[in-house]
Design an enzyme around this catalytic site. Structure first.
Site, short mmCIF file in Angstrom:
data_model
loop_
_atom_site.label_atom_id
_atom_site.label_comp_id
_atom_site.label_asym_id
_atom_site.label_seq_id
_atom_site.Cartn_x
_atom_site.Cartn_y
_atom_site.Cartn_z
N TYR A 175 10.13 -16.96 30.52
CA TYR A 175 11.35 -17.65 30.05
C TYR A 175 11.19 -18.33 28.70
O TYR A 175 12.06 -18.18 27.83
CB TYR A 175 11.87 -18.62 31.13
CG TYR A 175 12.73 -17.88 32.13
CD1 TYR A 175 14.10 -17.76 31.97
CD2 TYR A 175 12.15 -17.23 33.22
CE1 TYR A 175 14.90 -17.05 32.86
CE2 TYR A 175 12.91 -16.51 34.12
CZ TYR A 175 14.29 -16.43 33.94
OH TYR A 175 15.06 -15.70 34.81
N GLU A 202 15.00 -17.76 41.34
CA GLU A 202 14.12 -16.59 41.48
C GLU A 202 12.87 -16.92 42.30
O GLU A 202 12.41 -16.08 43.08
CB GLU A 202 13.75 -16.05 40.09
CG GLU A 202 14.93 -15.30 39.48
CD GLU A 202 14.88 -15.12 37.97
OE1 GLU A 202 13.78 -15.16 37.39
OE2 GLU A 202 15.95 -14.94 37.36
C1 HEM Z 1 18.80 -8.29 32.91
C2 HEM Z 1 20.48 -12.62 31.58
C3 HEM Z 1 15.91 -14.20 31.07
C4 HEM Z 1 14.37 -9.64 31.50
C5 HEM Z 1 19.63 -9.35 32.62
C6 HEM Z 1 21.07 -9.29 32.70
C7 HEM Z 1 21.55 -10.49 32.32
C8 HEM Z 1 20.41 -11.32 31.99
C9 HEM Z 1 23.00 -10.90 32.26
C10 HEM Z 1 21.89 -8.07 33.14
C11 HEM Z 1 22.05 -8.12 34.63
C12 HEM Z 1 22.73 -6.90 35.19
O1 HEM Z 1 22.30 -5.79 34.91
O2 HEM Z 1 23.67 -7.06 35.96
C13 HEM Z 1 19.38 -13.43 31.34
C14 HEM Z 1 19.46 -14.84 31.00
C15 HEM Z 1 18.17 -15.28 30.86
C16 HEM Z 1 17.29 -14.15 31.11
C17 HEM Z 1 20.77 -15.62 30.84
C18 HEM Z 1 17.66 -16.66 30.51
C19 HEM Z 1 18.20 -17.77 30.91
C20 HEM Z 1 15.09 -13.10 31.14
C21 HEM Z 1 13.65 -13.13 30.96
C22 HEM Z 1 13.21 -11.85 31.06
C23 HEM Z 1 14.38 -11.01 31.32
C24 HEM Z 1 12.81 -14.38 30.73
C25 HEM Z 1 11.78 -11.37 30.94
C26 HEM Z 1 11.27 -10.91 29.86
C27 HEM Z 1 15.45 -8.89 31.90
C28 HEM Z 1 15.38 -7.46 32.14
C29 HEM Z 1 16.66 -7.08 32.56
C30 HEM Z 1 17.47 -8.27 32.56
C31 HEM Z 1 14.16 -6.57 31.96
C32 HEM Z 1 17.13 -5.65 32.93
C33 HEM Z 1 17.68 -5.09 31.69
C34 HEM Z 1 17.46 -3.65 31.49
O3 HEM Z 1 16.30 -3.26 31.41
O4 HEM Z 1 18.45 -2.95 31.38
N1 HEM Z 1 19.25 -10.58 32.19
N2 HEM Z 1 18.06 -13.06 31.40
N3 HEM Z 1 15.49 -11.81 31.36
N4 HEM Z 1 16.70 -9.33 32.17
FE1 HEM Z 1 17.36 -11.21 31.84
#
Ligand code: HEM
Length: 405
Positions: A95, A137
């Site tokens: 994060y 989480e």
């Molecule tokens: C997916 C928001 C932090 C890695 C997502 C999605 C959202 C989101 C909206 C799409 C969800 C969906 O597919 O329905 C956020 C927010 C964060 C955060 C608001 C911080 C407050 C993180 C962190 C990581 C991360 C720290 C790690 C490096 C990912 C990955 C995906 C994802 C790998 C899937 C996306 C893909 O590969 O297509 N996140 N996220 N996120 N998030 Fe986060």
């Protein structure tokens, strides 16, 4: 607790985010992957290329900024994202990395407009938002690990069986390599599949809905081969699974996750509508209803191009025949002569037809498929005055909006 001043700064930057949201997140990903190339193994590069992930993250940041003083209002959205994060194996220590690069991107895109005061407010707000995600989480990881047959992170599974279901969809039956038991799940949930593909620099992770009922000694997914289209290249993972992955080979699975699930306590009639490969969570729901000897009226509706593309047809027909209150209806948009007598409607699903095949409008509706298909079904149900509370749907890939013209 954020100060009044920080809250007001954050809220006043919402309109700016509206304009620059996508540019900020786009720059953020460039920075993130330059500074932390190891994260290239976590993100889906096809979603990146299509800009879908940028939009999803931009929307989440925008929503969080708008509700910064009452984050509990967006808890359902947080939980949905947290399911995805937990399934991917995102950890608390990632994060701050995301936060630092996001702040840097805001600074670069906004230029002089990003004063120290604004950047400090955002750093503080990001910390608050991140801590909500981290705690939701942490609970999910604990649940996944403590469940009978459950685990946190990834576990090795062997492809026990590979079965072609249509010209473009193939099922994979996975059993754990360690021979142990596997966690139950709620119909509609998905797993993350992680694998190294020869010739590919990075590890690939994809989410696939489980396509059979829980309580079996295996997990089954049914994958559509994403061939090259004028608008997008072929799917690296789906093509590999279809063409290279053999029975006996091993890949990695995370425990089932996701909040698009069938409510088994509900006693109302249930309608399951799918388009194309969107049938996978619907088949899981149908099989669960039949396996649990439901008394509910069940209507299964599937739209496919024609018989060649129609997966799991025979299995669904067999399941439906095991329950007196169930029926299945097939809608083919482009039938061939080979399909004569094998389907119920030609063309697209329309309201008069839905009203004819659905015995009871007071049903709960679950649907899944390509976004235009889901937007169409949603519109029909709203036109029919089905209350929003009875309508449930899931996006494959990053979540979006069904508000299409
Ligand atoms: C997916 C928001 C932090 C890695 C997502 C999605 C959202 C989101 C909206 C799409 C969800 C969906 O597919 O329905 C956020 C927010 C964060 C955060 C608001 C911080 C407050 C993180 C962190 C990581 C991360 C720290 C790690 C490096 C990912 C990955 C995906 C994802 C790998 C899937 C996306 C893909 O590969 O297509 N996140 N996220 N996120 N998030 Fe986060």
């Amino acid at each position: 607790m954020l100060s009044e001043k920080t809250i007001s700064i954050i809220k006043s930057t919402v309109p700016v985010l509206e304009v620059h949201g996508v540019a900020i997140t786009k720059r953020f990903y460039q920075l993130l992957f330059t500074n932390h190339p190891e994260l290239m193994n976590v993100f889906n590069h096809a979603n990146q290329r299509q800009g879908k992930q940028q939009a999803a993250l931009a929307n989440a940041v925008y929503a969080a900024a708008q509700y910064i003083d009452k984050l509990e209002t967006i808890l359902p959205a947080v939980k949905q994202i947290a399911h995805k994060h937990r399934s991917l194996g995102i950890t608390a220590d990632q994060y701050p990395i995301v936060g630092q690069n996001l702040l840097q991107a805001i600074k670069e895109v906004l230029g002089d407009a990003a004063t120290d005061e604004i950047l400090d407010a955002w750093a503080e707000a990001y910390g608050v938002i991140a801590s909500v995600f981290i705690s939701v989480e942490a609970e999910m990881y604990q649940e996944a690990e403590q469940q009978q047959g459950g685990w946190a992170g990834y576990r090795a599974f062997r492809v026990e069986r590979k079965v072609q279901e249509s010209s473009v969809i193939t099922s994979f039956y996975f059993v754990p390599q360690d021979g142990g038991s596997i966690a139950s799940f709620k119909p509609g949930q998905y797993v993350s599949v992680k694998m190294d593909i020869p010739g590919e620099k990075n590890t690939h992770i994809r989410q696939y809905s489980l396509s059979d009922a829980p309580g079996k000694p295996y997990y089954r997914i049914s994958v559509k081969r994403e061939d090259t289209l004028p608008s997008k290249p072929a799917g690296v993972v789906s093509v590999y699974l279809h063409e290279q992955m053999k029975e006996g080979e091993v890949l990695w699975l995370s425990a089932p996750a996701g909040d698009f699930t069938l409510d088994l306590e509900d006693i109302r009639p249930v309608v399951l509508i799918s388009g194309g490969v969107g049938l996978t969570p619907m088949v899981s729901m149908l099989n669960t209803l039949v396996d649990t000897k439901t008394d509910r009226q069940v209507t299964f509706i599937h739209a496919a191009q024609n018989g060649e593309y129609h997966a799991l047809k025979q299995q669904v027909e067999e399941k439906v025949s095991q329950t007196s209150g169930a029926a299945a209806h097939w809608c083919y948009s482009n039938p061939t002569v080979l399909d004569t007598g094998a389907f119920h409607k030609e063309g697209y699903i329309d309201l008069p037809w839905l009203q004819k095949v659905i015995p009871n409008k007071d049903a709960v509706f679950y649907f899944c498929g390509p976004v235009p298909f889901m937007a169409h079904i949603n519109r029909l149900l709203l036109e029919w005055n089905v209350p929003a509370e009875q309508i449930h749907y899931e996006f494959f890939g990053p979540s979006g909006s069904l508000d299409q013209p």
